[in-house]
Design a protein around this motif. Structure first.
Motif, mmCIF file in Angstrom:
data_model
loop_
_atom_site.group_PDB
_atom_site.id
_atom_site.type_symbol
_atom_site.label_atom_id
_atom_site.label_comp_id
_atom_site.label_asym_id
_atom_site.label_seq_id
_atom_site.Cartn_x
_atom_site.Cartn_y
_atom_site.Cartn_z
ATOM 1 N N UNK A 62 0.822 -1.207 0.000
ATOM 2 C CA UNK A 62 0.000 0.000 0.000
ATOM 3 C C UNK A 62 0.859 1.262 0.000
ATOM 4 N N UNK A 63 1.939 1.242 0.767
ATOM 5 C CA UNK A 63 2.850 2.393 0.781
ATOM 6 C C UNK A 63 3.434 2.616 -0.607
ATOM 7 N N UNK A 86 5.999 22.558 -4.939
ATOM 8 C CA UNK A 86 5.460 21.475 -5.764
ATOM 9 C C UNK A 86 5.357 20.186 -4.955
ATOM 10 N N UNK A 87 6.386 19.897 -4.158
ATOM 11 C CA UNK A 87 6.360 18.705 -3.315
ATOM 12 C C UNK A 87 5.238 18.799 -2.287
ATOM 13 N N UNK A 88 5.132 19.969 -1.645
ATOM 14 C CA UNK A 88 4.076 20.159 -0.645
ATOM 15 C C UNK A 88 2.696 20.038 -1.290
ATOM 16 N N UNK A 89 2.519 20.683 -2.431
ATOM 17 C CA UNK A 89 1.218 20.655 -3.093
ATOM 18 C C UNK A 89 0.818 19.254 -3.507
ATOM 19 N N UNK A 90 1.796 18.473 -3.937
ATOM 20 C CA UNK A 90 1.496 17.101 -4.350
ATOM 21 C C UNK A 90 0.970 16.283 -3.186
ATOM 22 N N UNK A 91 1.435 16.595 -1.958
ATOM 23 C CA UNK A 91 0.953 15.877 -0.772
ATOM 24 C C UNK A 91 -0.366 16.463 -0.276
ATOM 25 N N UNK A 92 -0.355 17.767 0.032
ATOM 26 C CA UNK A 92 -1.492 18.382 0.718
ATOM 27 C C UNK A 92 -2.702 18.531 -0.212
ATOM 28 N N UNK A 93 -2.468 19.054 -1.413
ATOM 29 C CA UNK A 93 -3.580 19.241 -2.342
ATOM 30 C C UNK A 93 -3.987 17.924 -3.001
ATOM 31 N N UNK A 94 -3.031 17.009 -3.101
ATOM 32 C CA UNK A 94 -3.344 15.725 -3.716
ATOM 33 C C UNK A 94 -3.698 14.650 -2.710
ATOM 34 N N UNK A 95 -3.944 15.057 -1.452
ATOM 35 C CA UNK A 95 -4.159 14.114 -0.354
ATOM 36 C C UNK A 95 -5.283 13.134 -0.650
ATOM 37 N N UNK A 96 -6.417 13.651 -1.105
ATOM 38 C CA UNK A 96 -7.576 12.772 -1.280
ATOM 39 C C UNK A 96 -7.447 11.906 -2.528
ATOM 40 N N UNK A 97 -6.729 12.396 -3.531
ATOM 41 C CA UNK A 97 -6.457 11.555 -4.702
ATOM 42 C C UNK A 97 -5.560 10.389 -4.312
ATOM 43 N N UNK A 98 -4.587 10.659 -3.438
ATOM 44 C CA UNK A 98 -3.714 9.587 -2.941
ATOM 45 C C UNK A 98 -4.522 8.603 -2.110
ATOM 46 N N UNK A 99 -5.441 9.129 -1.286
ATOM 47 C CA UNK A 99 -6.286 8.253 -0.472
ATOM 48 C C UNK A 99 -7.173 7.361 -1.329
ATOM 49 N N UNK A 100 -7.589 7.863 -2.483
ATOM 50 C CA UNK A 100 -8.424 7.054 -3.378
ATOM 51 C C UNK A 100 -7.669 5.814 -3.848
ATOM 52 N N UNK A 101 -6.356 5.951 -4.019
ATOM 53 C CA UNK A 101 -5.535 4.805 -4.404
ATOM 54 C C UNK A 101 -5.609 3.735 -3.309
#
Length: 218
Positions: A62-63, A86-101
């Protein structure tokens, strides 16, 4: 092409991964065998090894999925965005997209429990940190490419990623220790850790430098 055979293979892999996580979080990593994981999905141990090199590979599955999604998100950030932003945005703004995975395989809460198992199991933590170092190198090369830099000649991409990774590790340890944070609480805690990195790394590397003009090629 997405064939029926490929979809069936993906379903089998997801089922094995889900069974592994459920067993690891309920009876521990050391107390779980490959035979038990395979039996939970009604397949043979031989089938398990077609998808995973071993128990540790399944435990970190999963990781690995979330990391792959994160690297893709960094590549997709606006090209003029400063590196650490860019790194921060990929985590914070993309948080829910990552969670969908994650949620395509298991509930996020179960993923968080699995992460604690990784933190508490020396062999898994060592493997996780080793893979994290490999990901850091990949990210440094992505950042260097975005900035038009030679990653081996300019230390800033690796420095930025190293500092970013340190902040992420601090965030992970805090929410792992907290034990009762939900996905949104973890996102906010992570954002606070990343926001502490400071203007030097968050700044735009293309801005004019003291005593000279803008970077060549900017």
């Amino acid at each position: 092409m997405d064939t029926l055979r490929e979809r069936k293979k993906q379903r089998t892999r997801d089922a094995l991964l889900r069974a592994a996580v459920e067993l690891f979080t309920s009876q521990g990593y050391d107390g779980t065998t490959v035979d038990q994981i395979a039996e939970a999905v009604d397949v043979s141990p031989r089938t398990f090894f077609r998808y995973f090199a071993g128990k540790d590979d399944a435990a970190l599955g999963l990781v690995e999925m979330t990391v792959a999604r994160f690297v893709e998100a960094v590549r997709a950030r606006p090209p003029r965005e400063a590196p650490v932003r860019a790194l921060r945005g990929a985590v914070v703004e993309g948080w829910y997209a990552i969670n969908e995975v994650v949620e395509s395989v298991v509930p996020v809460e179960l993923y968080l429990r699995m992460y604690r198992v990784i933190e508490e199991t020396p062999v898994l933590l060592a493997a996780h940190l080793r893979r994290s170092a490999e990901v850091e190198e990949d990210l440094a090369r992505v950042i260097a490419e975005r900035e038009g830099l030679d990653v081996d000649a300019d230390p800033r991409p690796r420095l930025a990623v190293a500092v970013f990774s340190g902040a992420m590790r601090a965030a992970e340890r805090q929410w792992s220790a907290a034990g009762d944070l939900g996905p949104e609480g973890i996102r906010l805690l992570t954002a606070r850790c990343l926001d502490g990195l400071g203007p030097a790394l968050l700044g735009d590397w293309r801005e004019p430098r003291p005593g000279g003009g803008a970077r060549e090629g900017a």
